[in-house]
Design a protein around this motif. Sequence first.
Motif, short mmCIF file in Angstrom:
data_model
loop_
_atom_site.label_atom_id
_atom_site.label_comp_id
_atom_site.label_asym_id
_atom_site.label_seq_id
_atom_site.Cartn_x
_atom_site.Cartn_y
_atom_site.Cartn_z
N PHE A 42 34.53 30.04 34.87
CA PHE A 42 35.03 30.83 35.99
C PHE A 42 35.95 31.92 35.46
O PHE A 42 36.94 31.64 34.77
N LEU A 43 35.64 33.17 35.80
CA LEU A 43 36.37 34.33 35.31
C LEU A 43 37.35 34.79 36.38
O LEU A 43 36.95 35.14 37.50
N LYS A 44 38.63 34.80 36.04
CA LYS A 44 39.64 35.13 37.05
C LYS A 44 40.61 36.17 36.53
O LYS A 44 41.09 36.08 35.39
N ILE A 45 40.91 37.16 37.38
CA ILE A 45 41.86 38.22 37.01
C ILE A 45 43.26 37.63 36.83
O ILE A 45 43.68 36.75 37.59
N ALA B 95 41.52 45.19 49.84
CA ALA B 95 42.56 46.13 49.43
C ALA B 95 42.13 46.98 48.25
O ALA B 95 42.79 47.97 47.94
N GLY B 96 41.05 46.59 47.61
CA GLY B 96 40.60 47.33 46.43
C GLY B 96 41.47 47.11 45.22
O GLY B 96 41.45 47.91 44.29
N THR B 97 42.25 46.03 45.24
CA THR B 97 43.19 45.80 44.15
C THR B 97 42.67 44.83 43.11
O THR B 97 43.30 44.64 42.08
N ALA B 98 41.55 44.19 43.38
CA ALA B 98 41.07 43.18 42.43
C ALA B 98 39.57 43.03 42.51
O ALA B 98 38.94 43.33 43.54
N LEU B 99 38.99 42.60 41.42
CA LEU B 99 37.57 42.27 41.33
C LEU B 99 37.48 40.76 41.31
O LEU B 99 38.09 40.11 40.45
#
Lengths: 113, 111
Positions: A42-45, B95-99
């Motif tokens: 799982f890839l998470k920011i 919000a366009g702040t994260a993928l």
Amino acid sequence: DTAVSQTPKYLVTQMGNDKSIKCEQNLGHDTMYWYKQDSKKFLKIMFSYNNKELIINETVPNRFSPKSPDKAHLNLHINSLELGDSAVYFCASSQDWGSYEQYFGPGTRLTVT
Amino acid sequence: QKEVEQNSGPLSVPEGAIASLNCTYSDRGSQSFFWYRQYSGKSPELIMSIYSNGDKEDGRFTAQLNKASQYVSLLIRDSQPSDSATYLCAVTNQAGTALIFGKGTTLSVSS
């Protein structure tokens, strides 16, 4: 030429240690990211920086501290490493904020023993 | 927590067949949608982006988007063994702040 590079590729260390991972991009992009990919893929920011300014900090423990000396570099420092920090850490970049065509580095496999 | 759902697979198809990969997302405000391919032990590689409803074709790959159904798909025509990888669906939050990434679908193409 490597577009997004990370060092080291592998990092094995003991619990409680402090370590850093470096990332550099030569694409001229304004925005850089750190992601964590766990054992289940799982890839998470984790973090996002735009022109050296922090944009996103996604509920990451304070032990993780990103630093961006310039817009081509985004380093990740981790204090007091824990077993649960073992994962692959990917750096990525994109042209600018709002452009989500992100390009990933090769990853750093961190193993905490 | 906004989510992106994918069937983890494995999806097994014979060489030359069409592989169909599906993805649903929960944030109705998402505006941008991406497919990444990740080979084992490698980093994610962007293969398709789509921003409006309908189909977008690039070589053997076609991305399909239906915002009303909150559904994104990727079709791979004439599948090759080299297409065997994990395919990650990613969408932006409102919000366009994260993928936000899905957990990926593993595709296996047999020769």
